[in-house]
Design a protein around this motif. Structure first.
Motif, PDB file in Angstrom:
ATOM      1  N   VAL A  59      42.552 -17.435 -10.388  1.00 39.68           N
ATOM      2  CA  VAL A  59      43.789 -17.929  -9.773  1.00 39.68           C
ATOM      3  C   VAL A  59      44.394 -19.015 -10.674  1.00 39.68           C
ATOM      4  CG1 VAL A  59      44.775 -19.111  -7.761  1.00 39.68           C
ATOM      5  CG2 VAL A  59      42.937 -17.437  -7.439  1.00 39.68           C
ATOM      6  N   ASP A  60      45.697 -18.937 -10.891  1.00 38.61           N
ATOM      7  CA  ASP A  60      46.412 -19.936 -11.691  1.00 38.61           C
ATOM      8  C   ASP A  60      46.421 -21.261 -10.908  1.00 38.61           C
ATOM      9  OD1 ASP A  60      48.256 -21.487 -13.007  1.00 38.61           O
ATOM     10  OD2 ASP A  60      49.828 -19.949 -13.064  1.00 38.61           O
ATOM     11  N   LEU A  61      46.023 -22.348 -11.571  1.00 46.23           N
ATOM     12  CA  LEU A  61      45.944 -23.643 -10.872  1.00 46.23           C
ATOM     13  C   LEU A  61      47.312 -24.140 -10.402  1.00 46.23           C
ATOM     14  CD1 LEU A  61      43.382 -25.596 -13.060  1.00 46.23           C
ATOM     15  CD2 LEU A  61      43.008 -24.589 -10.794  1.00 46.23           C
ATOM     16  N   ALA A  62      48.377 -23.636 -11.024  1.00 44.54           N
ATOM     17  CA  ALA A  62      49.732 -24.048 -10.604  1.00 44.54           C
ATOM     18  C   ALA A  62      50.194 -23.249  -9.384  1.00 44.54           C
ATOM     19  CB  ALA A  62      50.702 -23.847 -11.753  1.00 44.54           C
ATOM     20  N   ASP A  63      49.434 -22.217  -9.023  1.00 45.23           N
ATOM     21  CA  ASP A  63      49.834 -21.341  -7.916  1.00 45.23           C
ATOM     22  C   ASP A  63      49.211 -21.834  -6.605  1.00 45.23           C
ATOM     23  OD1 ASP A  63      50.438 -19.304  -6.186  1.00 45.23           O
ATOM     24  OD2 ASP A  63      49.522 -17.702  -7.389  1.00 45.23           O
ATOM     25  N   SER A  64      49.772 -22.923  -6.076  1.00 51.91           N
ATOM     26  CA  SER A  64      49.148 -23.523  -4.887  1.00 51.91           C
ATOM     27  C   SER A  64      49.240 -22.615  -3.664  1.00 51.91           C
ATOM     28  CB  SER A  64      49.730 -24.906  -4.600  1.00 51.91           C
ATOM     29  OG  SER A  64      51.112 -24.842  -4.575  1.00 51.91           O
ATOM     30  N   ALA A  65      50.229 -21.704  -3.639  1.00 54.60           N
ATOM     31  CA  ALA A  65      50.334 -20.794  -2.487  1.00 54.60           C
ATOM     32  C   ALA A  65      49.115 -19.861  -2.444  1.00 54.60           C
ATOM     33  CB  ALA A  65      51.622 -19.988  -2.565  1.00 54.60           C
ATOM     34  N   THR A  66      48.703 -19.351  -3.611  1.00 58.75           N
ATOM     35  CA  THR A  66      47.526 -18.466  -3.631  1.00 58.75           C
ATOM     36  C   THR A  66      46.246 -19.258  -3.341  1.00 58.75           C
ATOM     37  OG1 THR A  66      48.637 -16.983  -5.148  1.00 58.75           O
ATOM     38  CG2 THR A  66      46.241 -16.783  -5.035  1.00 58.75           C
ATOM     39  N   ILE A  67      46.157 -20.474  -3.881  1.00 56.52           N
ATOM     40  CA  ILE A  67      44.976 -21.309  -3.579  1.00 56.52           C
ATOM     41  C   ILE A  67      44.910 -21.540  -2.061  1.00 56.52           C
ATOM     42  CG2 ILE A  67      43.899 -23.582  -3.897  1.00 56.52           C
ATOM     43  CD1 ILE A  67      45.138 -23.636  -6.731  1.00 56.52           C
ATOM     44  N   ALA A  68      46.063 -21.854  -1.474  1.00 58.97           N
ATOM     45  CA  ALA A  68      46.104 -22.095  -0.019  1.00 58.97           C
ATOM     46  C   ALA A  68      45.699 -20.839   0.751  1.00 58.97           C
ATOM     47  CB  ALA A  68      47.503 -22.533   0.386  1.00 58.97           C
ATOM     48  N   ALA A  69      46.181 -19.684   0.305  1.00 56.60           N
ATOM     49  CA  ALA A  69      45.909 -18.441   1.033  1.00 56.60           C
ATOM     50  C   ALA A  69      44.446 -18.018   0.929  1.00 56.60           C
ATOM     51  CB  ALA A  69      46.806 -17.331   0.497  1.00 56.60           C
ATOM     52  N   ARG A  70      43.793 -18.374  -0.198  1.00 53.40           N
ATOM     53  CA  ARG A  70      42.439 -17.853  -0.422  1.00 53.40           C
ATOM     54  C   ARG A  70      41.319 -18.866  -0.189  1.00 53.40           C
ATOM     55  NH1 ARG A  70      41.633 -13.907  -5.266  1.00 53.40           N
ATOM     56  NH2 ARG A  70      39.835 -13.544  -3.914  1.00 53.40           N
ATOM     57  N   GLU A 105      35.331 -27.735 -17.395  1.00 55.87           N
ATOM     58  CA  GLU A 105      36.348 -26.820 -16.873  1.00 55.87           C
ATOM     59  C   GLU A 105      36.673 -27.152 -15.409  1.00 55.87           C
ATOM     60  OE1 GLU A 105      35.086 -22.824 -16.282  1.00 55.87           O
ATOM     61  OE2 GLU A 105      37.125 -22.008 -16.487  1.00 55.87           O
ATOM     62  N   VAL A 106      35.619 -27.405 -14.613  1.00 58.72           N
ATOM     63  CA  VAL A 106      35.816 -27.741 -13.197  1.00 58.72           C
ATOM     64  C   VAL A 106      36.350 -29.167 -13.070  1.00 58.72           C
ATOM     65  CG1 VAL A 106      34.621 -28.135 -11.002  1.00 58.72           C
ATOM     66  CG2 VAL A 106      34.122 -26.074 -12.351  1.00 58.72           C
ATOM     67  N   THR A 107      35.775 -30.097 -13.829  1.00 59.20           N
ATOM     68  CA  THR A 107      36.196 -31.503 -13.711  1.00 59.20           C
ATOM     69  C   THR A 107      37.692 -31.657 -13.996  1.00 59.20           C
ATOM     70  OG1 THR A 107      33.992 -32.273 -14.307  1.00 59.20           O
ATOM     71  CG2 THR A 107      35.784 -33.850 -14.581  1.00 59.20           C
ATOM     72  N   SER A 108      38.186 -30.909 -14.983  1.00 57.32           N
ATOM     73  CA  SER A 108      39.616 -31.097 -15.295  1.00 57.32           C
ATOM     74  C   SER A 108      40.527 -30.331 -14.342  1.00 57.32           C
ATOM     75  CB  SER A 108      39.917 -30.759 -16.756  1.00 57.32           C
ATOM     76  OG  SER A 108      39.450 -29.485 -17.032  1.00 57.32           O
ATOM     77  N   ALA A 109      39.976 -29.408 -13.550  1.00 55.47           N
ATOM     78  CA  ALA A 109      40.812 -28.623 -12.623  1.00 55.47           C
ATOM     79  C   ALA A 109      40.744 -29.129 -11.183  1.00 55.47           C
ATOM     80  CB  ALA A 109      40.367 -27.151 -12.665  1.00 55.47           C
ATOM     81  N   VAL A 110      39.709 -29.924 -10.860  1.00 54.72           N
ATOM     82  CA  VAL A 110      39.425 -30.209  -9.446  1.00 54.72           C
ATOM     83  C   VAL A 110      40.543 -30.984  -8.744  1.00 54.72           C
ATOM     84  CG1 VAL A 110      37.981 -32.250  -9.942  1.00 54.72           C
ATOM     85  CG2 VAL A 110      37.647 -31.003  -7.818  1.00 54.72           C
ATOM     86  N   SER A 111      41.206 -31.898  -9.439  1.00 48.65           N
ATOM     87  CA  SER A 111      42.245 -32.679  -8.754  1.00 48.65           C
ATOM     88  C   SER A 111      43.400 -31.793  -8.299  1.00 48.65           C
ATOM     89  CB  SER A 111      42.762 -33.806  -9.653  1.00 48.65           C
ATOM     90  OG  SER A 111      41.722 -34.732  -9.877  1.00 48.65           O
ATOM     91  N   ALA A 112      43.721 -30.757  -9.085  1.00 49.05           N
ATOM     92  CA  ALA A 112      44.821 -29.847  -8.705  1.00 49.05           C
ATOM     93  C   ALA A 112      44.447 -29.071  -7.444  1.00 49.05           C
ATOM     94  CB  ALA A 112      45.128 -28.891  -9.854  1.00 49.05           C
ATOM     95  N   VAL A 113      43.216 -28.604  -7.388  1.00 48.52           N
ATOM     96  CA  VAL A 113      42.777 -27.837  -6.203  1.00 48.52           C
ATOM     97  C   VAL A 113      42.679 -28.759  -4.980  1.00 48.52           C
ATOM     98  CG1 VAL A 113      40.873 -26.463  -5.254  1.00 48.52           C
ATOM     99  CG2 VAL A 113      41.614 -26.116  -7.630  1.00 48.52           C
ATOM    100  N   ALA A 114      42.174 -29.979  -5.202  1.00 47.45           N
ATOM    101  CA  ALA A 114      42.005 -30.926  -4.084  1.00 47.45           C
ATOM    102  C   ALA A 114      43.335 -31.412  -3.525  1.00 47.45           C
ATOM    103  CB  ALA A 114      41.160 -32.117  -4.539  1.00 47.45           C
ATOM    104  N   ALA A 115      44.416 -31.189  -4.264  1.00 52.50           N
ATOM    105  CA  ALA A 115      45.740 -31.630  -3.778  1.00 52.50           C
ATOM    106  C   ALA A 115      46.375 -30.619  -2.825  1.00 52.50           C
ATOM    107  CB  ALA A 115      46.665 -31.867  -4.966  1.00 52.50           C
ATOM    108  N   VAL A 116      45.778 -29.434  -2.694  1.00 48.30           N
ATOM    109  CA  VAL A 116      46.376 -28.397  -1.837  1.00 48.30           C
ATOM    110  C   VAL A 116      45.997 -28.687  -0.371  1.00 48.30           C
ATOM    111  CG1 VAL A 116      46.418 -25.910  -1.333  1.00 48.30           C
ATOM    112  CG2 VAL A 116      46.294 -26.718  -3.718  1.00 48.30           C
TER     113      VAL A 116
END
Ligand code: ATP
Ligand SMILES: Nc1ccn([C@H]2C[C@H](O)[C@@H](COP(=O)(O)O)O2)c(=O)n1
Length: 218
Positions: free
Chosen positions: A50-61, A93-104
């Motif tokens: 999932v693209d980290l900029a795609d918060s709609a897909t993160i939210a849906a899944r 990889e996770v450390t640099s992505a986690v803040s984007a996911v945690a913002a959803v």
């Protein structure tokens, strides 16, 4: 001390995990690392491509992965389904992505519900960014742990091979900014929390001070 909840918040690298585990051990309490849950969710999202900029897909899944947290302070475990992710969630990889996911917001709603379920009847030290403000605002003991950016970076670079204090300070500053400026449940000090600056304290001194605060407030 039955039912006790100790809420421990603060920025990355301030010593929350080390202090929380020490306090839980000393008092015979359980321990919950909520950051590990956000990391586990992030690990799963990355694995799905999932693209980290795609918060709609993160939210849906974000309801799909089963995230299972252990609460033993001597061996905190974290699984996604049957997969032990304790190692992979600490990778860059996770450390640099986690803040984007945690913002959803949907991710937060799911994990806050899971955290409240685990906290249940209490007897637990819980660490994260929004424990005193959102997850357990009625906790009788709320700590906001800080340390100078230099001390945090120094500690982190001593822990990790192949990095420098300068690189760590930049990475911590980036994560602090993302975590404290997001719209939903940003990192902030809770009403009634005690700020504990650990810059000049060793870990044993931090644990002793938290134990003193627990005694004073319970
Ligand atoms: N008071 C202290 N003095 C010296 N080193 C410390 C102290 N507290 C923690 N450390 C060390 O600093 C590093 C970061 O600590 P820790 O992982 O507990 O921080 P954290 O706030 O939980 O970080 P994160 O939010 O990124 O998970 C670890 O290597 C730990 O051993
Ligand atoms: N309650 C929480 C816990 C963690 N996060 C986010 C913000 C952090 O950058 C990330 C990883 O946490 P760490 O392992 O560094 O403690 O997870 C959050 O938003 N809320």
């Amino acid at each position: 001390m039955a039912g006790l909840v100790v809420a421990m918040d603060g920025p990355s690298g301030s010593g929350k995990s080390s202090a929380s585990r020490g306090v839980a051990r000393a008092l015979g309490l359980r321990y919950l690392d909520t950051g590990a849950q956000y990391r586990a969710m992030t690990w799963w999202i990355l694995r799905q491509g999932v693209d980290l900029a795609d918060s709609a897909t993160i939210a849906a899944r974000c309801g799909e992965p089963e995230i299972v947290s252990g609460t033993d302070p001597d061996s905190p475990a974290i699984h996604v389904g049957a997969v032990d992710v304790a190692g992979p969630i600490r990778e860059d990889e996770v450390t640099s992505a986690v803040s984007a996911v945690a913002a959803v917001p949907e991710v937060r709603a799911r994990l806050v519900a899971l955290q409240r379920e685990i906290i249940g009847a209490g007897d637990i030290v819980v660490e994260g960014r929004d424990i005193g403000t959102v997850v357990a605002p009625d906790a009788p003991v709320k700590i906001y742990l800080t340390a100078s950016p230099e001390a945090r970076a120094q500690r982190r670079s001593a822990e990790l091979a192949g990095t420098t204090a300068e690189a760590q300070q930049a990475a911590l500053a980036r994560r602090d900014t993302l975590d404290s400026t997001r719209k939903t449940d940003p990192l902030s000090m809770a009403d009634g929390a005690v700020e504990l600056d650990t810059t000049a304290l060793n870990l044993d001194e931090v644990i002793a001070e938290v134990l003193r605060l627990v005694k004073e407030r319970t």
